[in-house]
Design a protein around this motif. Structure first.
Motif, PDB file in Angstrom:
ATOM      1  N   TRP A 234       0.800  -1.283  -0.154  1.00  0.00           N
ATOM      2  CA  TRP A 234      -0.149   0.157  -0.093  1.00  0.00           C
ATOM      3  C   TRP A 234       0.932   1.243  -0.081  1.00  0.00           C
ATOM      4  CZ3 TRP A 234      -4.912   0.307  -1.185  1.00  0.00           C
ATOM      5  CH2 TRP A 234      -5.713  -0.686  -1.009  1.00  0.00           C
ATOM      6  N   ALA A 235       1.959   1.158   0.868  1.00  0.00           N
ATOM      7  CA  ALA A 235       2.890   2.286   0.650  1.00  0.00           C
ATOM      8  C   ALA A 235       3.301   2.643  -0.477  1.00  0.00           C
ATOM      9  CB  ALA A 235       3.817   2.495   2.151  1.00  0.00           C
ATOM     10  N   THR A 236       3.955   1.554  -1.002  1.00  0.00           N
ATOM     11  CA  THR A 236       4.688   1.916  -2.256  1.00  0.00           C
ATOM     12  C   THR A 236       3.695   2.411  -3.515  1.00  0.00           C
ATOM     13  OG1 THR A 236       5.998  -0.113  -1.852  1.00  0.00           O
ATOM     14  CG2 THR A 236       5.859   0.415  -4.147  1.00  0.00           C
ATOM     15  N   ILE A 237       2.478   1.910  -3.634  1.00  0.00           N
ATOM     16  CA  ILE A 237       1.642   2.291  -4.746  1.00  0.00           C
ATOM     17  C   ILE A 237       0.916   3.715  -4.234  1.00  0.00           C
ATOM     18  CG2 ILE A 237      -0.477   1.284  -3.810  1.00  0.00           C
ATOM     19  CD1 ILE A 237       0.573   1.372  -7.289  1.00  0.00           C
ATOM     20  N   ILE A 238       0.848   4.059  -2.989  1.00  0.00           N
ATOM     21  CA  ILE A 238       0.360   5.287  -2.734  1.00  0.00           C
ATOM     22  C   ILE A 238       1.618   6.138  -3.052  1.00  0.00           C
ATOM     23  CG2 ILE A 238      -0.073   6.879  -0.656  1.00  0.00           C
ATOM     24  CD1 ILE A 238      -1.692   4.411   0.313  1.00  0.00           C
ATOM     25  N   MET A 239       2.612   6.041  -2.555  1.00  0.00           N
ATOM     26  CA  MET A 239       3.838   7.004  -2.569  1.00  0.00           C
ATOM     27  C   MET A 239       4.276   6.998  -4.308  1.00  0.00           C
ATOM     28  SD  MET A 239       7.838   6.197  -1.469  1.00  0.00           S
ATOM     29  CE  MET A 239       7.257   5.903   0.191  1.00  0.00           C
ATOM     30  N   ALA A 240       3.881   6.070  -5.037  1.00  0.00           N
ATOM     31  CA  ALA A 240       4.038   6.206  -6.486  1.00  0.00           C
ATOM     32  C   ALA A 240       3.057   7.334  -6.960  1.00  0.00           C
ATOM     33  CB  ALA A 240       3.594   5.106  -7.246  1.00  0.00           C
ATOM     34  N   TYR A 241       2.053   7.430  -6.723  1.00  0.00           N
ATOM     35  CA  TYR A 241       1.036   8.453  -7.184  1.00  0.00           C
ATOM     36  C   TYR A 241       1.360   9.819  -6.694  1.00  0.00           C
ATOM     37  CZ  TYR A 241      -2.239   5.226  -9.587  1.00  0.00           C
ATOM     38  OH  TYR A 241      -2.290   4.407 -10.472  1.00  0.00           O
ATOM     39  N   VAL A 242       1.807   9.700  -5.208  1.00  0.00           N
ATOM     40  CA  VAL A 242       1.857  11.183  -4.555  1.00  0.00           C
ATOM     41  C   VAL A 242       3.416  11.830  -5.085  1.00  0.00           C
ATOM     42  CG1 VAL A 242       2.501  12.433  -2.426  1.00  0.00           C
ATOM     43  CG2 VAL A 242       0.738  10.428  -2.360  1.00  0.00           C
ATOM     44  N   GLN A 243       4.293  11.193  -5.375  1.00  0.00           N
ATOM     45  CA  GLN A 243       5.714  11.497  -5.696  1.00  0.00           C
ATOM     46  C   GLN A 243       5.446  11.905  -7.208  1.00  0.00           C
ATOM     47  OE1 GLN A 243       8.650   8.653  -4.969  1.00  0.00           O
ATOM     48  NE2 GLN A 243       8.800   9.467  -2.766  1.00  0.00           N
ATOM     49  N   THR A 244       4.552  11.644  -8.071  1.00  0.00           N
ATOM     50  CA  THR A 244       4.213  12.157  -9.420  1.00  0.00           C
ATOM     51  C   THR A 244       3.329  13.225  -9.512  1.00  0.00           C
ATOM     52  OG1 THR A 244       2.793  10.171  -9.723  1.00  0.00           O
ATOM     53  CG2 THR A 244       5.451   9.793 -10.302  1.00  0.00           C
ATOM     54  N   GLY A 245       2.743  13.625  -8.279  1.00  0.00           N
ATOM     55  CA  GLY A 245       1.894  15.128  -8.234  1.00  0.00           C
ATOM     56  C   GLY A 245       0.469  14.702  -8.462  1.00  0.00           C
ATOM     57  N   GLN A 246       0.353  13.152  -8.226  1.00  0.00           N
ATOM     58  CA  GLN A 246      -1.168  12.884  -8.297  1.00  0.00           C
ATOM     59  C   GLN A 246      -1.786  12.688  -6.641  1.00  0.00           C
ATOM     60  OE1 GLN A 246      -2.410   9.989 -11.488  1.00  0.00           O
ATOM     61  NE2 GLN A 246      -0.322  10.056 -12.028  1.00  0.00           N
ATOM     62  N   GLY A 247      -1.837  13.533  -6.145  1.00  0.00           N
ATOM     63  CA  GLY A 247      -2.166  13.549  -4.533  1.00  0.00           C
ATOM     64  C   GLY A 247      -3.729  13.024  -4.575  1.00  0.00           C
ATOM     65  N   LEU A 248      -4.496  13.511  -5.105  1.00  0.00           N
ATOM     66  CA  LEU A 248      -5.754  12.890  -5.128  1.00  0.00           C
ATOM     67  C   LEU A 248      -6.129  11.281  -5.410  1.00  0.00           C
ATOM     68  CD1 LEU A 248      -7.725  15.683  -7.130  1.00  0.00           C
ATOM     69  CD2 LEU A 248      -7.831  15.459  -4.696  1.00  0.00           C
ATOM     70  N   CYS A 249      -5.325  10.742  -6.131  1.00  0.00           N
ATOM     71  CA  CYS A 249      -5.277   9.602  -6.418  1.00  0.00           C
ATOM     72  C   CYS A 249      -4.644   8.537  -5.074  1.00  0.00           C
ATOM     73  CB  CYS A 249      -4.499   9.067  -7.652  1.00  0.00           C
ATOM     74  SG  CYS A 249      -5.182   9.496  -9.104  1.00  0.00           S
ATOM     75  N   GLY A 250      -3.870   9.430  -4.644  1.00  0.00           N
ATOM     76  CA  GLY A 250      -2.972   8.892  -3.498  1.00  0.00           C
ATOM     77  C   GLY A 250      -4.138   8.896  -2.397  1.00  0.00           C
ATOM     78  N   LEU A 251      -4.956   9.971  -2.179  1.00  0.00           N
ATOM     79  CA  LEU A 251      -5.944   9.969  -0.999  1.00  0.00           C
ATOM     80  C   LEU A 251      -6.871   8.849  -1.223  1.00  0.00           C
ATOM     81  CD1 LEU A 251      -6.280  13.788  -0.747  1.00  0.00           C
ATOM     82  CD2 LEU A 251      -5.050  12.377   1.048  1.00  0.00           C
ATOM     83  N   LYS A 252      -7.329   8.727  -2.512  1.00  0.00           N
ATOM     84  CA  LYS A 252      -8.439   7.477  -2.870  1.00  0.00           C
ATOM     85  C   LYS A 252      -7.710   6.376  -2.472  1.00  0.00           C
ATOM     86  CE  LYS A 252     -10.684  10.243  -6.290  1.00  0.00           C
ATOM     87  NZ  LYS A 252     -11.013  10.241  -7.834  1.00  0.00           N
ATOM     88  N   LEU A 253      -6.568   6.046  -2.751  1.00  0.00           N
ATOM     89  CA  LEU A 253      -5.903   4.667  -2.530  1.00  0.00           C
ATOM     90  C   LEU A 253      -6.115   4.695  -0.871  1.00  0.00           C
ATOM     91  CD1 LEU A 253      -3.077   4.371  -4.933  1.00  0.00           C
ATOM     92  CD2 LEU A 253      -5.004   2.790  -4.602  1.00  0.00           C
ATOM     93  N   PHE A 254      -5.790   5.667  -0.180  1.00  0.00           N
ATOM     94  CA  PHE A 254      -5.764   5.499   1.078  1.00  0.00           C
ATOM     95  C   PHE A 254      -6.984   5.099   1.799  1.00  0.00           C
ATOM     96  CE2 PHE A 254      -5.734   8.030   5.368  1.00  0.00           C
ATOM     97  CZ  PHE A 254      -4.738   7.209   6.057  1.00  0.00           C
ATOM     98  N   GLU A 255      -8.040   5.834   1.078  1.00  0.00           N
ATOM     99  CA  GLU A 255      -9.312   5.330   1.711  1.00  0.00           C
ATOM    100  C   GLU A 255      -9.524   4.061   1.475  1.00  0.00           C
ATOM    101  OE1 GLU A 255     -12.178   7.909  -0.504  1.00  0.00           O
ATOM    102  OE2 GLU A 255     -11.332   9.623   0.690  1.00  0.00           O
ATOM    103  N   ARG A 256      -9.214   3.285   0.331  1.00  0.00           N
ATOM    104  CA  ARG A 256      -9.470   1.898  -0.090  1.00  0.00           C
ATOM    105  C   ARG A 256      -8.625   1.214   1.304  1.00  0.00           C
ATOM    106  NH1 ARG A 256      -7.768   0.011  -5.708  1.00  0.00           N
ATOM    107  NH2 ARG A 256      -7.544  -1.678  -4.582  1.00  0.00           N
TER     108      ARG A 256
END
Length: 325
Positions: A234-256
């Motif tokens: 989970w940390a790896t996939i969330i970090m992937a989106y956050v570090q590429t400027g896709q914070g909203l996708c990271g937040l949605k993954l965190f909700e999942r």
């Protein structure tokens, strides 16, 4: 001796040393076991101190097993001078031709950043095994010589040695560091052919490689194919989106993630705080801050820094200063 071994197995190394000092006839086997115990407990520096005292005991002759233990300790502590001294002794008694000794020498020099010396030892090993190959590759990757790692891996592929999980892990890390996605694809294919895709750690490493190469679709595909999603995946996939400027996708993954039984660790918390700051989501950031306080993560350096950055990016400089203080 049985009592000393019992103390070693229980991790009570101080008492093991006391009883050893009372023995009328000392031997290298027990002394080696004590030093191995310290190495296993990440106290390699103590093991090296013991060796210095051991050398004063003329009754004890250093053997192959003890050399293996000491070389590991030198690598962990970065004791290059002591490692060189041991190497000279090993050559003097003809143990340099021993495969296990050669492999551990490669690892010791690699750990110490002495890649030239590591290579000299490696190339003189008649038939290096998977441990020797792995030690040399690990040294190149750890010290950011990714191109040399890829060249050496090509030689490994054309040898009789089959790469193991650690070697694939080193090479995936190298591909991520140099953003070599094509080479990463080939490694992924080789792992599938070798039947290694049931390993959760390797799957997480593949995701991280794709993430560093900014191939989020491939990273997410590997994530979706995983049988078990642990906190690292989970940390790896969330970090992937956050570090590429896709914070909203990271937040949605965190909700999942929160819908399951996985508890966020410091890495996940810091990633989500960064996501909140990037999209100016103060509300979620403050809710996460409350959760961090409840879980006792506020003293973690990684989380604390992320909290300060989140509040600062959201324009809440007073709160950022309060966290800093």
């Amino acid at each position: 001796k049985n009592l000393i071994n019992m103390y070693i197995e229980c991790g009570n190394l101080e008492d093991a040393r006391k009883f050893y000092s009372r023995l009328p006839n000392r031997d290298v086997e027990i002394w080696t076991s004590i030093m191995q115990g310290y190495c296993k407990m990440d106290q390699s520096s103590v093991a090296m101190e013991l060796f210095d005292s051991l050398q004063q005991d003329d009754m004890i002759i250093v053997d192959r097993v003890l050399f293996l233990c000491l070389l590991k300790a030198c690598g962990k502590t970065g004791s290059t001078d002591k490692g060189r001294q041991l190497h000279v002794q090993i050559v003097g008694i003809g143990l340099d031709l021993d495969l296990a000794i050669g492999s551990i020498l490669v690892g010791m020099y690699s750990d110490c950043g002495m890649l030239g010396e590591a290579w000299e030892v490696f190339k003189n090993i008649t038939s290096p095994d998977v441990i020797a190959w792995g030690a040399m590759l690990a040294g190149y990757v750890k010290h950011r010589n990714e191109y040399l790692a890829l060249e050496l891996y090509e030689k490994l592929v054309h040898s009789d040695v089959i790469p193991d999980k650690p070697i694939f892990s080193y090479m995936l890390r190298a591909c991520g560091q140099m953003k070599a996605v094509e080479e990463g694809h080939m490694l992924y294919d080789q792992m599938i052919r070798n039947g290694l895709m049931c390993d959760s750690v390797l799957e997480n490493t593949i995701m991280d490689m794709y993430a560093k190469c900014e191939c989020l679709k491939e990273a997410h595909r590997v994530f979706d194919q995983k049988m078990i999603h642990d906190v690292v995946s989970w940390a790896t996939i969330i970090m992937a989106y956050v570090q590429t400027g896709q914070g909203l996708c990271g937040l949605k993954l965190f909700e999942r993630m929160q819908q399951g039984d996985i508890k966020a660790d410091a890495v996940v918390h810091s990633c989500i705080l960064k996501a909140c700051g990037s999209v100016n989501d103060l509300e979620n950031g403050m809710m996460l801050h409350y959760e961090i306080l409840r879980c006792g993560w506020e003293l973690n350096g990684l989380v604390g820094s992320a909290l300060i950055c989140m509040y600062a990016k959201c324009g809440q400089f007073h709160d950022a200063q309060r966290v800093f203080d």
